[in-house]
Design an enzyme around this catalytic site. Structure first.
Site, PDB file in Angstrom:
ATOM      1  N   ASP A 137     118.649  30.376  13.236  1.00 17.87           N
ATOM      2  CA  ASP A 137     118.424  28.927  13.178  1.00 17.87           C
ATOM      3  C   ASP A 137     118.443  28.368  14.601  1.00 17.87           C
ATOM      4  OD1 ASP A 137     118.730  29.364  10.452  1.00 17.87           O
ATOM      5  OD2 ASP A 137     120.252  27.824  10.153  1.00 17.87           O
ATOM      6  N   ARG A 186     110.006  30.433  12.625  1.00 15.11           N
ATOM      7  CA  ARG A 186     110.133  29.392  11.607  1.00 15.11           C
ATOM      8  C   ARG A 186     109.870  28.044  12.276  1.00 15.11           C
ATOM      9  NH1 ARG A 186     116.038  28.190  10.038  1.00 15.11           N
ATOM     10  NH2 ARG A 186     116.004  30.296   9.208  1.00 15.11           N
ATOM     11  N   LYS A 189     110.876  20.595  11.901  1.00 16.84           N
ATOM     12  CA  LYS A 189     110.735  19.378  12.705  1.00 16.84           C
ATOM     13  C   LYS A 189     111.959  19.186  13.603  1.00 16.84           C
ATOM     14  CE  LYS A 189     107.638  16.975   9.568  1.00 16.84           C
ATOM     15  NZ  LYS A 189     107.337  15.710   8.849  1.00 16.84           N
ATOM     16  N   GLY A 190     113.143  19.534  13.109  1.00 12.82           N
ATOM     17  CA  GLY A 190     114.368  19.371  13.903  1.00 12.82           C
ATOM     18  C   GLY A 190     115.304  18.378  13.251  1.00 12.82           C
ATOM     19  N   ALA A 191     116.604  18.710  13.209  1.00 16.27           N
ATOM     20  CA  ALA A 191     117.537  17.953  12.372  1.00 16.27           C
ATOM     21  C   ALA A 191     118.736  17.364  13.113  1.00 16.27           C
ATOM     22  CB  ALA A 191     118.045  18.868  11.259  1.00 16.27           C
ATOM     23  N   THR A 228     109.051  23.032   5.863  1.00 14.74           N
ATOM     24  CA  THR A 228     108.950  21.570   5.759  1.00 14.74           C
ATOM     25  C   THR A 228     108.718  21.187   4.301  1.00 14.74           C
ATOM     26  OG1 THR A 228     107.721  19.604   6.497  1.00 14.74           O
ATOM     27  CG2 THR A 228     106.444  21.605   6.209  1.00 14.74           C
ATOM     28  N   HIS A 229     109.080  19.935   3.966  1.00 13.29           N
ATOM     29  CA  HIS A 229     108.787  19.401   2.634  1.00 13.29           C
ATOM     30  C   HIS A 229     107.688  18.356   2.726  1.00 13.29           C
ATOM     31  CE1 HIS A 229     113.062  20.298   3.288  1.00 13.29           C
ATOM     32  NE2 HIS A 229     112.931  21.004   2.190  1.00 13.29           N
TER      33      HIS A 229
HETATM   34  P1  FDA Z   1     110.200  14.891   6.784  1.00 14.90           P
HETATM   35  O1  FDA Z   1     111.550  14.582   7.304  1.00 14.90           O
HETATM   36  O2  FDA Z   1     109.028  14.167   7.359  1.00 14.90           O
HETATM   37  O3  FDA Z   1     110.246  14.712   5.225  1.00 14.90           O
HETATM   38  C1  FDA Z   1     109.089  14.857   4.407  1.00 14.90           C
HETATM   39  C2  FDA Z   1     109.496  14.591   2.980  1.00 14.90           C
HETATM   40  O4  FDA Z   1     110.359  15.618   2.522  1.00 14.90           O
HETATM   41  C3  FDA Z   1     110.308  13.318   2.773  1.00 14.90           C
HETATM   42  O5  FDA Z   1     109.472  12.206   2.605  1.00 14.90           O
HETATM   43  C4  FDA Z   1     111.089  13.655   1.523  1.00 14.90           C
HETATM   44  O6  FDA Z   1     110.288  13.521   0.373  1.00 14.90           O
HETATM   45  C5  FDA Z   1     111.385  15.105   1.693  1.00 14.90           C
HETATM   46  N1  FDA Z   1     112.692  15.335   2.343  1.00 14.90           N
HETATM   47  C6  FDA Z   1     112.915  15.775   3.600  1.00 14.90           C
HETATM   48  N2  FDA Z   1     114.237  15.939   3.826  1.00 14.90           N
HETATM   49  C7  FDA Z   1     114.857  15.566   2.690  1.00 14.90           C
HETATM   50  C8  FDA Z   1     116.219  15.512   2.295  1.00 14.90           C
HETATM   51  N3  FDA Z   1     117.209  15.863   3.114  1.00 14.90           N
HETATM   52  N4  FDA Z   1     116.503  15.077   1.044  1.00 14.90           N
HETATM   53  C9  FDA Z   1     115.518  14.734   0.190  1.00 14.90           C
HETATM   54  N5  FDA Z   1     114.197  14.764   0.510  1.00 14.90           N
HETATM   55  C10 FDA Z   1     113.873  15.184   1.741  1.00 14.90           C
HETATM   56  N6  FDA Z   1     116.285  22.140  11.431  1.00 14.90           N
HETATM   57  C11 FDA Z   1     116.734  22.560  12.644  1.00 14.90           C
HETATM   58  O7  FDA Z   1     116.918  21.728  13.540  1.00 14.90           O
HETATM   59  N7  FDA Z   1     116.985  23.887  12.866  1.00 14.90           N
HETATM   60  C12 FDA Z   1     116.759  24.837  11.911  1.00 14.90           C
HETATM   61  O8  FDA Z   1     116.960  26.027  12.153  1.00 14.90           O
HETATM   62  C13 FDA Z   1     116.287  24.403  10.641  1.00 14.90           C
HETATM   63  N8  FDA Z   1     116.061  25.295   9.619  1.00 14.90           N
HETATM   64  C14 FDA Z   1     115.411  24.879   8.484  1.00 14.90           C
HETATM   65  C15 FDA Z   1     115.012  25.815   7.511  1.00 14.90           C
HETATM   66  C16 FDA Z   1     114.281  25.393   6.416  1.00 14.90           C
HETATM   67  C17 FDA Z   1     113.837  26.414   5.410  1.00 14.90           C
HETATM   68  C18 FDA Z   1     113.929  24.024   6.270  1.00 14.90           C
HETATM   69  C19 FDA Z   1     113.079  23.550   5.119  1.00 14.90           C
HETATM   70  C20 FDA Z   1     114.354  23.097   7.196  1.00 14.90           C
HETATM   71  C21 FDA Z   1     115.108  23.497   8.294  1.00 14.90           C
HETATM   72  N9  FDA Z   1     115.542  22.576   9.229  1.00 14.90           N
HETATM   73  C22 FDA Z   1     116.041  23.031  10.434  1.00 14.90           C
HETATM   74  C23 FDA Z   1     115.512  21.114   8.926  1.00 14.90           C
HETATM   75  C24 FDA Z   1     114.255  20.462   9.469  1.00 14.90           C
HETATM   76  O9  FDA Z   1     114.329  20.389  10.883  1.00 14.90           O
HETATM   77  C25 FDA Z   1     114.089  19.031   8.927  1.00 14.90           C
HETATM   78  O10 FDA Z   1     115.167  18.252   9.351  1.00 14.90           O
HETATM   79  C26 FDA Z   1     113.994  18.934   7.413  1.00 14.90           C
HETATM   80  O11 FDA Z   1     113.217  19.971   6.900  1.00 14.90           O
HETATM   81  C27 FDA Z   1     113.335  17.586   6.978  1.00 14.90           C
HETATM   82  O12 FDA Z   1     112.089  17.476   7.555  1.00 14.90           O
HETATM   83  P2  FDA Z   1     110.695  17.744   6.792  1.00 14.90           P
HETATM   84  O13 FDA Z   1     109.943  18.740   7.624  1.00 14.90           O
HETATM   85  O14 FDA Z   1     110.910  18.135   5.406  1.00 14.90           O
HETATM   86  O15 FDA Z   1     109.856  16.424   6.954  1.00 14.90           O
END
Ligand code: FDA
Length: 309
Positions: A137, A186, A189-191, A228-229
């Site tokens: 990660d 992988r 977007k970043g969390a 991503t979702h």
């Molecule tokens: P975005 O935030 O634009 O969301 C798109 C849509 O997805 C939203 O409108 C909603 O419908 C849904 N959604 C997203 N997050 C949600 C939530 N928490 N609850 C409910 N609905 C939600 N980050 C990181 O910094 N280091 C890492 O190693 C990882 N590893 C990782 C593994 C996997 C398998 C995933 C899916 C994600 C990660 N992440 C991560 C987290 C990632 O950086 C990011 O913060 C989340 O995936 C949310 O971003 P989205 O890409 O989903 O898009």
């Protein structure tokens, strides 16, 4: 930047660091009730049960034993034991198609790079022996250099090791070019809560950076986990990969408890989908990132607060 990502997300992450809030979440039924949505349970058995459920919906899994920022080698070694147990269990259940996902601060990175490497190495060896991939990660930007350093070492030892890249980080577009040819990457977007000078500021910019990273990774021949979702991102990837029939090296990945409808739908359409299944007792930091990603999740938190009082 959208209001939720630009203002609410950092605010939630800041407030969540407050010890009082952490105590409220971890010491009450409320916190546990909310965590249940995003965390499979506290034990490996819980994670395997969730993995079996995922397998029944034709999705594969990635198991993550929750933990981060351990401060002693004793804790890091305990985390290593948890991973070795996970690998042994996954090896004994080949029908589950498991990938192992680790955080380096869970394995001693805050102590030193060498300590972390010593903790990680047996995990890589055991996973390689069991023919399992290990994904590293990516944590906040202060760890990126050290994470990449260890990743390179790990990948030299076993090509079964991959790493996450965050599209919100300005530096990722260059970092991607430093990765070994064809390695598993992988894309996320970043969390994390980051200072504005190291990240793209708006959702649109972060999304564009994601698309650019995907394009580059595809052209460089990487194995790509599209984590991503985001329906728009997923639709774009589907169109690109369908056109070149490239699904042998691209898969979708989503988090346990998030957009399960989409996970099931994509899997039913025949796309490769893997669910990231976190488990363990150290769920609080993980939970705060999930709550911060989507303000609606906070209403879920507060409605549980009302119900559990
Ligand atoms: P975005 O935030 O634009 O969301 C798109 C849509 O997805 C939203 O409108 C909603 O419908 C849904 N959604 C997203 N997050 C949600 C939530 N928490 N609850 C409910 N609905 C939600 N980050 C990181 O910094 N280091 C890492 O190693 C990882 N590893 C990782 C593994 C996997 C398998 C995933 C899916 C994600 C990660 N992440 C991560 C987290 C990632 O950086 C990011 O913060 C989340 O995936 C949310 O971003 P989205 O890409 O989903 O898009």
């Amino acid at each position: 930047m959208g209001f939720s990502t630009g203002v609410v997300r950092p605010a939630i992450l800041r407030v969540a660091h407050h010890p009082w809030i952490e105590r409220l979440a971890t010491g009450t039924r409320l916190g546990h009730a909310v965590a249940d949505r995003f965390v499979a349970g506290e034990t490996l058995a819980d994670a395997l049960a969730a993995a079996r459920e995922a397998a029944a919906a034709d999705t594969s899994v990635m198991l993550n034993h929750l933990g981060e920022n351990v401060t002693t080698m004793q804790e890091a070694l305990a985390e290593r034991e948890a991973y070795l147990a996970e690998i042994a269990a996954a090896a004994a259940a080949p029908e589950l198609d498991v990938v192992v996902s680790v955080k380096l601060t869970q394995l001693g990175l805050d102590t030193s790079v060498e300590d972390c490497w010593r903790t990680l190495e047996p995990v890589i060896d055991a996973a390689t022996e069991a023919e399992l991939d290990v994904m590293i990660d990516m944590e906040d930007h202060t760890y990126v250099d050290r994470t990449l350093e260890i990743f390179h070492r790990a990948h030299e030892r076993s090509s079964r090791v991959g790493v996450a890249m965050q599209s919100y980080l300005l530096r990722s577009s260059e970092d991607l070019f430093t990765l070994p040819a064809g390695c598993r990457v992988r894309l996320v977007k970043g969390a994390y809560l980051e200072p504005p000078e190291v990240v793209w500021r708006g959702k649109r910019e972060v999304d564009r950076a994601y698309t650019r990273l995907f394009t580059t990774a595809l052209e460089r021949g990487h194995r790509i986990d599209v984590a991503t979702h985001d329906p728009a991102m997923i639709a774009g990837v589907r169109a690109r990969v369908d056109a070149i029939d490239g699904w042998s090296r691209v898969e979708f990945q989503m988090l346990y408890g998030v957009r399960r409808d989409l996970q099931v739908q994509l899997a039913a359409q025949g796309y490769p989908v893997r669910v990231y299944i976190p488990y363990g007792t150290e769920w609080y930091p993980y939970l705060t990132r999930r709550l911060a990603e989507r303000p609606a999740n906070l209403w879920f938190f507060f409605s549980n607060l009302v119900r559990t009082r």
